[in-house]
Design a protein around this motif. Structure first.
Motif, short mmCIF file in Angstrom:
data_model
loop_
_atom_site.label_atom_id
_atom_site.label_comp_id
_atom_site.label_asym_id
_atom_site.label_seq_id
_atom_site.Cartn_x
_atom_site.Cartn_y
_atom_site.Cartn_z
N ILE A 173 14.16 -3.56 1.13
CA ILE A 173 12.47 -3.41 2.26
C ILE A 173 11.05 -4.08 1.99
O ILE A 173 10.04 -4.39 2.41
CB ILE A 173 12.18 -1.85 2.89
CG1 ILE A 173 11.68 -0.99 1.25
CG2 ILE A 173 12.95 -1.36 3.37
CD1 ILE A 173 11.15 0.24 0.93
N ALA A 174 11.18 -4.50 0.95
CA ALA A 174 10.35 -5.60 0.67
C ALA A 174 9.36 -6.49 2.03
O ALA A 174 7.95 -6.63 1.51
CB ALA A 174 10.66 -6.56 -0.56
N ALA A 175 10.60 -6.98 2.60
CA ALA A 175 10.27 -8.26 3.78
C ALA A 175 9.19 -7.02 4.98
O ALA A 175 9.01 -8.15 5.78
CB ALA A 175 10.79 -8.94 3.76
N VAL A 176 9.52 -5.92 4.31
CA VAL A 176 8.65 -5.69 6.21
C VAL A 176 8.01 -5.06 5.74
O VAL A 176 7.11 -4.97 4.79
CB VAL A 176 10.01 -3.72 6.17
CG1 VAL A 176 9.99 -3.05 7.27
CG2 VAL A 176 11.85 -3.65 6.06
N THR A 177 6.83 -5.64 7.41
CA THR A 177 5.37 -5.95 7.22
C THR A 177 4.88 -4.88 8.34
O THR A 177 6.00 -3.98 9.10
CB THR A 177 4.78 -7.06 8.09
OG1 THR A 177 5.32 -7.25 8.73
CG2 THR A 177 5.95 -8.06 7.11
N ALA A 178 3.90 -5.22 8.38
CA ALA A 178 2.90 -3.75 9.22
C ALA A 178 3.27 -4.28 11.11
O ALA A 178 3.71 -3.22 11.42
CB ALA A 178 1.80 -3.54 9.11
N GLU A 232 0.95 -1.29 0.10
CA GLU A 232 0.30 0.33 -0.36
C GLU A 232 0.79 1.32 0.25
O GLU A 232 0.76 2.25 -0.93
CB GLU A 232 -0.76 -0.25 1.41
CG GLU A 232 -2.03 1.39 1.29
CD GLU A 232 -2.66 1.31 3.21
OE1 GLU A 232 -3.37 1.94 2.91
OE2 GLU A 232 -2.76 0.09 3.16
N ALA A 233 2.26 1.06 1.08
CA ALA A 233 2.46 2.28 0.77
C ALA A 233 3.23 2.72 -0.23
O ALA A 233 3.74 4.30 -1.14
CB ALA A 233 3.31 2.40 1.85
N LEU A 234 4.36 1.74 -0.92
CA LEU A 234 4.22 1.15 -2.29
C LEU A 234 3.74 2.17 -3.88
O LEU A 234 4.25 3.06 -4.42
CB LEU A 234 5.28 0.26 -2.58
CG LEU A 234 5.73 -0.14 -4.42
CD1 LEU A 234 6.90 0.91 -5.15
CD2 LEU A 234 5.99 -1.31 -4.73
N ASP A 235 2.87 1.34 -3.62
CA ASP A 235 1.64 2.02 -3.97
C ASP A 235 1.34 3.58 -4.36
O ASP A 235 1.25 4.50 -5.21
CB ASP A 235 0.27 2.34 -4.19
CG ASP A 235 0.00 -0.22 -4.59
OD1 ASP A 235 0.73 -0.26 -5.46
OD2 ASP A 235 -0.98 -0.99 -4.38
N GLU A 236 1.22 4.23 -2.60
CA GLU A 236 1.14 4.84 -2.95
C GLU A 236 2.95 5.67 -3.60
O GLU A 236 2.35 8.15 -3.88
CB GLU A 236 0.62 5.94 -1.38
CG GLU A 236 1.01 7.27 -0.36
CD GLU A 236 -0.63 8.34 -1.18
OE1 GLU A 236 -1.15 9.66 -1.48
OE2 GLU A 236 -1.71 7.28 -1.48
N ALA A 237 3.86 5.86 -3.05
CA ALA A 237 4.62 6.74 -3.16
C ALA A 237 4.55 6.59 -4.90
O ALA A 237 5.23 7.89 -5.69
CB ALA A 237 5.84 5.62 -2.76
N SER A 238 4.45 5.01 -5.26
CA SER A 238 4.42 5.84 -7.31
C SER A 238 3.63 6.86 -6.87
O SER A 238 3.65 7.28 -8.39
CB SER A 238 4.26 4.00 -7.07
OG SER A 238 4.55 2.72 -6.91
N ARG A 239 1.68 6.98 -6.96
CA ARG A 239 1.20 8.14 -7.19
C ARG A 239 1.69 9.23 -7.43
O ARG A 239 1.20 10.31 -8.13
CB ARG A 239 0.20 7.79 -5.95
CG ARG A 239 -1.46 8.13 -6.58
CD ARG A 239 -2.05 8.34 -6.04
NE ARG A 239 -2.18 9.09 -4.80
CZ ARG A 239 -2.45 9.89 -4.31
NH1 ARG A 239 -2.48 11.15 -5.80
NH2 ARG A 239 -1.95 10.41 -3.03
#
Length: 433
Positions: free
Chosen positions: A228-233, A178-185
């Motif tokens: 950081i792809a493996a970092v979870t909430a 979700e955070a990656l999608d927001e960064a891309s947007r």
């Protein structure tokens, strides 16, 4: 001021290159006063000249190879990126006596020795302030201001995309995707974010920082890299419970072994750091680097680490320095690799772990887990336990130990009957050892 201009070949005219070209024109008078001579564009190499109607057509060319060795060119400014054919063009330029200003961290992290040797052989300059941390004056202090000191550690946030993502996860509780999608947007992440989120960009920068700080040739291949792809909430939440936050850090250290021998450790990976640490408050797409030196003590460099104008600022600073050297007949700083320290493998590098476990809720579990740590020579610094119905949550923070010993410990614990799940494993930085 000398009347003969310093002639500049610009390779690439994208976001940063366009800003450099604009500022060279708009600030021509001030730049000339600072450099001691007019600084003029001799040509601009772009892939498709017809796509740049904003630039004077007589400056545009698609033949970069010819431009970099042209007789009327004094300095080559490279803002294309990549390894080849850029490496060949810059070597040709340096061998022809042209000074080079580049922001190409990938090229420098793999071929800086070759480029430096070519510069030395011809008496040209090689400057690259913009390759790490954008507008932040960082490399020149390491290269020059701290040349008389002994740097022991360089640790920092050197990638704005990953810092934005982790900051968003921390502030909103969002998951990684979700955070990656927001960064891309919002334009903070590239269409293909692999170089950023998998740590390649930060690893290239870590290699440059380690090379300068420890007077040792360090390449990107020498840098341990995790993204950081493996970092979870859940990781973020666990950090919050301990008053910590998660950051992707580039960590370069001078490590002294028990026998007094020195080596260099260079690594990029997510870490938990205390919220009181100077790097914890660096949010969004900003960069910050923390330097420790014997005499200077602790230093902090902070600012915008990317973007057209900030990066162009660093490029123009290098260009003015190179132009001054041309005018006065001097040379800029050369490569300093005299220490030649070995690069320590990650497994031998001392680190600390935060380990979160779901375990069976019955007597003796903590003792069994602690025994595995002890058997691997890993000392426990703190333990936190919380009971829930038929399971318990166990959080362990270790003292410093070789990374391989910590990794082996976690592997063994994950196979224990009393351990239902290894929920989270993350390295810890920024605290007393």
């Amino acid at each position: 001021m000398r009347s003969e201009p310093i002639r500049v070949a610009l390779l690439g005219c994208g976001t940063v290159g366009g800003e450099v070209a604009r500022l060279l024109t708009e600030q021509a008078g001030e730049l000339a006063a600072r450099a001691g001579a007019p600084v003029e564009l001799a040509g601009i190499a772009v892939r498709r000249p017809d796509k740049h109607p904003e630039l004077p057509p007589e400056l545009l060319t698609a033949d970069a190879a010819k431009l970099v060795t042209a007789e009327d060119v004094d300095v080559v400014v490279e803002l294309i990126g990549g390894i080849e054919p850029t490496r060949t063009w810059l070597l040709d330029a340096l061998r022809a006596g042209k000074s080079v200003v580049t922001a190409n961290k990938a090229l420098l992290s793999e071929h800086s020795a070759e480029l430096s040797e070519a510069a030395d052989a011809s008496g040209a300059d090689l400057y690259f302030e913009a390759a790490v941390a954008g507008a932040i004056p960082l490399l020149r202090p390491l290269r020059e201001s701290l040349a008389g000191d002994r740097i022991t550690r360089v640790m920092g946030i050197v990638n704005g995309t990953t810092n934005y993502i982790l900051s968003a996860m921390d502030s909103t509780g969002a998951g990684y995707a979700e955070a990656l999608d927001e960064a891309s947007r919002l334009g903070y992440a590239e269409a293909d974010p692999t170089a950023d989120v998998d740590g390649y960009d930060a690893a290239s920068k870590a290699a440059i920082l380690a090379s300068l700080a420890f007077h040792t040739r360090v390449t990107a291949a020498d840098v341990h890299r995790e993204g950081i792809a493996a970092v979870t909430a859940s990781d973020i939440a666990a950090a919050k419970m301990l008053n910590r936050t998660v950051k992707l850090l580039a960590i370069c250290e001078r490590v002294t072994s028990e026998d007094g021998g020195e080596s260099v450790s260079a690594r990029v990976h997510p870490v938990m750091i205390p919220r009181a640490h100077q790097l914890a408050g660096v949010s969004g797409a900003f960069n910050a680097v923390y330097v420790e030196a014997d005499a200077a003590g602790e230093l902090m460099f902070y600012g915008q680490g990317a973007g057209g104008a900030p990066t162009a600022s660093a490029v123009l600073g290098d260009l003015v320095a190179v132009a001054r050297n041309r005018v006065l007949g001097g040379l800029g700083p050369r490569e300093s690799a005299h220490a030649g320290l070995p690069v320590r493998p990650m497994g031998q590098t001392p680190t600390r772990y935060h380990v979160s476990l779901d375990v069976a809720d019955r007597p003796g579990v903590l003792a069994q887990v602690a025994q595995v740590f002890a058997a691997n020579g890993v000392s426990i610094a703190a333990v936190r336990q919380r009971d829930r119905l038929s399971t318990a949550s166990l959080v362990i923070v270790t003292h410093l130990a070789p990374d391989a010993a910590l990794e082996s410990t976690v592997d063994e614990i994950g196979k224990m009957d009393v351990v239902r799940e290894v929920v989270s494993v993350m390295r810890v930085e920024g605290e007393d050892q």
